[in-house]
Scaffold this motif. Structure first.
Motif, PDB file in Angstrom:
ATOM      1  N   ALA A   1      21.232  26.116 -52.168  1.00  0.00           N
ATOM      2  CA  ALA A   1      20.157  26.145 -51.171  1.00  0.00           C
ATOM      3  C   ALA A   1      20.743  25.928 -49.782  1.00  0.00           C
ATOM      4  O   ALA A   1      21.812  25.316 -49.638  1.00  0.00           O
ATOM      5  CB  ALA A   1      19.132  25.053 -51.467  1.00  0.00           C
ATOM      6  N   ILE A   2      20.052  26.425 -48.780  1.00  0.00           N
ATOM      7  CA  ILE A   2      20.405  26.078 -47.400  1.00  0.00           C
ATOM      8  C   ILE A   2      19.519  24.911 -46.985  1.00  0.00           C
ATOM      9  O   ILE A   2      18.297  25.039 -46.886  1.00  0.00           O
ATOM     10  CB  ILE A   2      20.246  27.265 -46.447  1.00  0.00           C
ATOM     11  CG1 ILE A   2      21.234  28.369 -46.815  1.00  0.00           C
ATOM     12  CG2 ILE A   2      20.472  26.826 -44.999  1.00  0.00           C
ATOM     13  CD1 ILE A   2      21.198  29.564 -45.892  1.00  0.00           C
ATOM     14  N   VAL A   3      20.156  23.763 -46.783  1.00  0.00           N
ATOM     15  CA  VAL A   3      19.457  22.533 -46.408  1.00  0.00           C
ATOM     16  C   VAL A   3      20.095  21.998 -45.126  1.00  0.00           C
ATOM     17  O   VAL A   3      21.309  21.796 -45.071  1.00  0.00           O
ATOM     18  CB  VAL A   3      19.553  21.477 -47.534  1.00  0.00           C
ATOM     19  CG1 VAL A   3      18.865  20.184 -47.113  1.00  0.00           C
ATOM     20  CG2 VAL A   3      18.959  22.016 -48.833  1.00  0.00           C
ATOM     21  N   ASP A   4      19.267  21.815 -44.108  1.00  0.00           N
ATOM     22  CA  ASP A   4      19.779  21.370 -42.803  1.00  0.00           C
ATOM     23  C   ASP A   4      20.879  22.297 -42.296  1.00  0.00           C
ATOM     24  O   ASP A   4      21.873  21.871 -41.715  1.00  0.00           O
ATOM     25  CB  ASP A   4      20.291  19.925 -42.876  1.00  0.00           C
ATOM     26  CG  ASP A   4      19.190  18.936 -43.254  1.00  0.00           C
ATOM     27  OD1 ASP A   4      18.021  19.196 -42.890  1.00  0.00           O
ATOM     28  OD2 ASP A   4      19.496  17.935 -43.923  1.00  0.00           O
ATOM     29  N   GLY A   5      20.691  23.589 -42.593  1.00  0.00           N
ATOM     30  CA  GLY A   5      21.586  24.615 -42.064  1.00  0.00           C
ATOM     31  C   GLY A   5      22.860  24.835 -42.842  1.00  0.00           C
ATOM     32  O   GLY A   5      23.651  25.718 -42.493  1.00  0.00           O
ATOM     33  N   LYS A   6      23.083  24.047 -43.910  1.00  0.00           N
ATOM     34  CA  LYS A   6      24.351  24.114 -44.644  1.00  0.00           C
ATOM     35  C   LYS A   6      24.103  24.362 -46.131  1.00  0.00           C
ATOM     36  O   LYS A   6      23.009  24.092 -46.640  1.00  0.00           O
ATOM     37  CB  LYS A   6      25.113  22.792 -44.475  1.00  0.00           C
ATOM     38  CG  LYS A   6      25.493  22.469 -43.037  1.00  0.00           C
ATOM     39  CD  LYS A   6      26.225  21.133 -42.940  1.00  0.00           C
ATOM     40  CE  LYS A   6      25.318  19.982 -43.322  1.00  0.00           C
ATOM     41  NZ  LYS A   6      25.960  18.649 -43.108  1.00  0.00           N
ATOM     42  N   PRO A   7      25.131  24.849 -46.847  1.00  0.00           N
ATOM     43  CA  PRO A   7      24.964  25.082 -48.284  1.00  0.00           C
ATOM     44  C   PRO A   7      24.918  23.775 -49.063  1.00  0.00           C
ATOM     45  O   PRO A   7      25.746  22.883 -48.860  1.00  0.00           O
ATOM     46  CB  PRO A   7      26.203  25.903 -48.656  1.00  0.00           C
ATOM     47  CG  PRO A   7      27.223  25.564 -47.622  1.00  0.00           C
ATOM     48  CD  PRO A   7      26.455  25.287 -46.361  1.00  0.00           C
TER      49      PRO A   7
END
Length: 274
Positions: free
Chosen positions: A236-242
């Motif tokens: 997932a992309i969470v807070d812009g990161k993988p």
């Protein structure tokens, strides 16, 4: 259209992914010469149901089993059977599960006993390419950035990148937008956005990238019958990161492997009980 998930939905998807991770860990204990892929399939189905989940592949598009089991030159979508595995085989095991209405879906290619050095290198490079691709799954990048990174790394080792089979978005259905090829050009394709969830899954051949489909409508093999490797994670992309939702930690625990390869992609510490 990309289906964006809330942080709450991503946590539910993590639970679904971990059902698969734990199942692959149980299956890993049984992968050895003499076992049949149907026996491994039974272990997987029982493990999934014991976790109050549903096998995600069983009946999907009329697939007849819980696991896709693809040995040696089979790339993906192999159907479990009564043929025993033998020393020196490799076997791609792809597993899916549904929990809380969401799919988990990931894969690992196992050595069966001791394998030759050339095949071992194929497995190592393919798994390394998975994490190289995951690094590119961040805000500001596009689908082509992931595919380019995987392609450049694996082709630099002389391997073939399968073109016809790709990773995919994941959610309440098994296959969502976007498609995630393991080849491509930087800056091309759909742009990554916060809250998207994808399955990244390099399918890499020792020889030619070309493949053929068998008469059963499922089994895919390399055209030159050389080995193929397949590794897959849910991300997932969470807070812009993988952010990894799945893990190989249960497999590694079963096989006695030490690894920190997932650390940079995980915000939540996992506890694996032997």
């Amino acid at each position: 259209m990309i289906v964006v998930k809330t942080k709450e939905e991503i946590e539910l998807m993590r639970e679904a992914a971990l059902v698969v991770s734990k199942t692959l860990g149980e299956v890993a204990k049984a992968v050895k010469p003499g076992v049949t892929t149907l026996q491994l399939d039974k272990i997987a189905e029982e493990c999934i149901r014991d976790q109050d989940a549903i096998p995600g592949f069983l009946g999907l598009y009329d697939f007849p089993n819980t696991l896709c089991m693809s040995p040696n030159s089979q790339v993906v979508h192999g159907i479990p059977n009564d043929i025993p595995l033998v020393e020196g085989d490799i076997i791609s095991i792809d597993c899916g599960a549904i929990k809380h209405g969401f799919y988990g879906d990931h894969a690992y290619t196992f050595p069966v006993g001791k394998i030759d050095a050339e095949t071992e290198k194929l497995l190592q490079v393919t798994k390394e390419s998975l994490y190289i691709g995951i690094k590119e799954l961040k805000l500001g990048n596009r689908v082509g950035d992931v595919g380019y990174a995987i392609q450049q790394y694996t082709e630099s080792h002389g391997y073939g990148v399968v073109r016809e089979l790709v990773g995919h978005g994941l959610g309440k259905t098994m296959h969502e937008d976007p498609e995630m090829p393991n080849y491509g050009r930087r800056g091309r394709g759909k742009k990554f956005i916060e809250g998207m969830v994808v399955a990244i899954e390099p399918m890499i051949n020792m020889g030619t990238h070309k493949i053929k489909q068998h008469k059963d409508g499922w089994t895919i093999t390399t055209l030159d019958n050389l080995p193929s490797a397949h590794f897959e994670h849910d991300v997932a992309i969470v807070d812009g990161k993988p952010e990894l939702l799945s893990t190989f930690a249960y497999i590694y625990d079963a096989l006695g492997i030490k690894s920190n390869e997932e650390d940079e992609f995980r915000q939540i510490k996992l506890t694996v009980n032997s």
